[in-house]
Design a protein around this motif. Sequence first.
Motif, PDB file in Angstrom:
ATOM      1  N   UNK A 217      -4.147  11.447   0.710  1.00 53.79           N
ATOM      2  CA  UNK A 217      -4.767  12.274   1.739  1.00 53.79           C
ATOM      3  C   UNK A 217      -6.261  12.362   1.523  1.00 53.79           C
ATOM      4  N   UNK A 218      -6.952  13.162   2.318  1.00 55.41           N
ATOM      5  CA  UNK A 218      -8.415  13.265   2.226  1.00 55.41           C
ATOM      6  C   UNK A 218      -8.914  13.660   0.836  1.00 55.41           C
ATOM      7  N   UNK A 219      -8.203  14.571   0.162  1.00 54.00           N
ATOM      8  CA  UNK A 219      -8.642  15.032  -1.149  1.00 54.00           C
ATOM      9  C   UNK A 219      -8.555  13.948  -2.223  1.00 54.00           C
ATOM     10  N   UNK A 220      -7.744  12.916  -1.978  1.00 50.20           N
ATOM     11  CA  UNK A 220      -7.509  11.909  -3.021  1.00 50.20           C
ATOM     12  C   UNK A 220      -8.024  10.521  -2.654  1.00 50.20           C
ATOM     13  N   UNK A 221      -8.786  10.399  -1.571  1.00 55.69           N
ATOM     14  CA  UNK A 221      -9.270   9.077  -1.172  1.00 55.69           C
ATOM     15  C   UNK A 221     -10.118   8.446  -2.276  1.00 55.69           C
ATOM     16  N   UNK A 222     -11.058   9.205  -2.825  1.00 55.04           N
ATOM     17  CA  UNK A 222     -11.879   8.668  -3.904  1.00 55.04           C
ATOM     18  C   UNK A 222     -11.079   8.416  -5.166  1.00 55.04           C
ATOM     19  N   UNK A 236       2.357   9.530   0.858  1.00 51.35           N
ATOM     20  CA  UNK A 236       2.097  10.489   1.929  1.00 51.35           C
ATOM     21  C   UNK A 236       3.210  11.539   2.036  1.00 51.35           C
ATOM     22  N   UNK A 237       4.326  11.305   1.327  1.00 45.40           N
ATOM     23  CA  UNK A 237       5.477  12.214   1.402  1.00 45.40           C
ATOM     24  C   UNK A 237       5.789  12.796   0.029  1.00 45.40           C
ATOM     25  N   UNK A 238       4.758  13.140  -0.712  1.00 39.82           N
ATOM     26  CA  UNK A 238       4.955  13.523  -2.109  1.00 39.82           C
ATOM     27  C   UNK A 238       5.837  14.754  -2.260  1.00 39.82           C
ATOM     28  N   UNK A 239       5.628  15.792  -1.438  1.00 41.08           N
ATOM     29  CA  UNK A 239       6.415  17.012  -1.575  1.00 41.08           C
ATOM     30  C   UNK A 239       7.897  16.733  -1.385  1.00 41.08           C
ATOM     31  N   UNK A 240       8.216  15.874  -0.421  1.00 46.41           N
ATOM     32  CA  UNK A 240       9.623  15.554  -0.162  1.00 46.41           C
ATOM     33  C   UNK A 240      10.190  14.720  -1.312  1.00 46.41           C
ATOM     34  N   UNK A 241       9.422  13.768  -1.807  1.00 43.12           N
ATOM     35  CA  UNK A 241       9.901  12.972  -2.937  1.00 43.12           C
ATOM     36  C   UNK A 241      10.102  13.844  -4.173  1.00 43.12           C
ATOM     37  N   UNK A 242       9.280  14.873  -4.298  1.00 40.96           N
ATOM     38  CA  UNK A 242       9.441  15.814  -5.408  1.00 40.96           C
ATOM     39  C   UNK A 242      10.745  16.602  -5.247  1.00 40.96           C
TER      40      UNK A 242
END
Length: 410
Positions: A217-222, A236-242
């Motif tokens: 996402x925007x916070x992790x582009x760099x 992009x689906x980290x919460x669900x994978x968690x």
Amino acid sequence: MLHIHFGAGRLGLGLVAPILRSEGASLFILNRAVSAGNVTGGTSVDPARRNALLQDHPRKTYVLKTPGGDGQVRERVTYDGFFTYAHREDVPQIVRHILEQSPRAKEGVVVTASVLTAEHYEPVVQALNTLSEAKAAADDRVGDLYLIACENTVSAAEVLEHDRFSGMLTETTRAHTHCVHALVDRVCVELEEAEVDGVPTLVVMAEEYAALKLKAGPESEGLERLLQGTGATFSHHLEIEKDIKGWLLNGSHWLIALTAFQETRGNANLKLNAWLAEHPNHRLFAEEVISEMRDGVEALLLAEPRYAAFVHDVNVTDYLHKAATAILARFEANEDTIARILARFRAPTPDAISTVEQFIGRFLSRIEGPITAFERKHGTPPVSTTHSLFNLFRLQANGMYVDSNRSEAS
């Protein structure tokens, strides 16, 4: 890149430090001078000896080995420095020293921590304040600053939003720190000591499988650019994978371990993979538990609107089938004891009267959703999963907990 990691426990040394290594990156590890007790159990090497091995190693190296493997070194992890702190006030001085030693900080700074709860992040917050001050004072010396909480029980954003730190976090820190959500997955069973290349060396016993997934996402582009060449991946689906990991892996793990613990009359030293190999019915039972949980997870994902984007982007059946197959293979391969798997299943004491309540609350969070979805889909509860729940009641009725001194049982 400069990587500063807080926490010299099994997960930090066994997963976070090695998976984020890349050519040219600097790694510094910080830990409390005197460690508190660990809710997931102790290790063969006590904290003081672990600290000494990391501080005194002439090549600043520790190694990874495979539990139950051939005893050979699988991976060597080198680091640029190991520091202990007795008080939070020690941390700023340590971080300033690290900045003086690490010109790679201008490329970007990643602060990670394998700390279980947000309220214990005080030293990490001190480090962020110091790094942010340095960045504000000389912007070309310190690059973008990222915080990653490397425990599945807490996120970086929760740390910065925690009431405990409302008066401690500076506005500079809030402005400069990018919080990145993470999922960590590796079984790290033990810390040991061995002589490697003629030098006393810390050994982390960790399975070969390893995953550190970060929220895209925007916070992790760099950060994606910064971590190219490492073992970290982005989703992009980290919460669900968690959620899926918590249900399918952790939930199944506890369900199977409870039955093994009950059937061996409270043998906490039992290795789960040995129990699975002992009789074909044991492996069949584990297969059935994982299959029921997989079926329940799939029903849950397909039924709830909040998972619609994941269902749209991912072949859920195929994803869960591959995950379930891999999970059983990991359970069979890892020499993981009941005492470690069920480390929170402890007898109540006058000083800790809610241990069982806390265990059951955590357990329910891992199984209730899939079990309810399974029953809604099939009209009947999952058989093998229910069997394990009854074994939980049997263990409690007989006063058998992982700390009940019954590990000699056969």
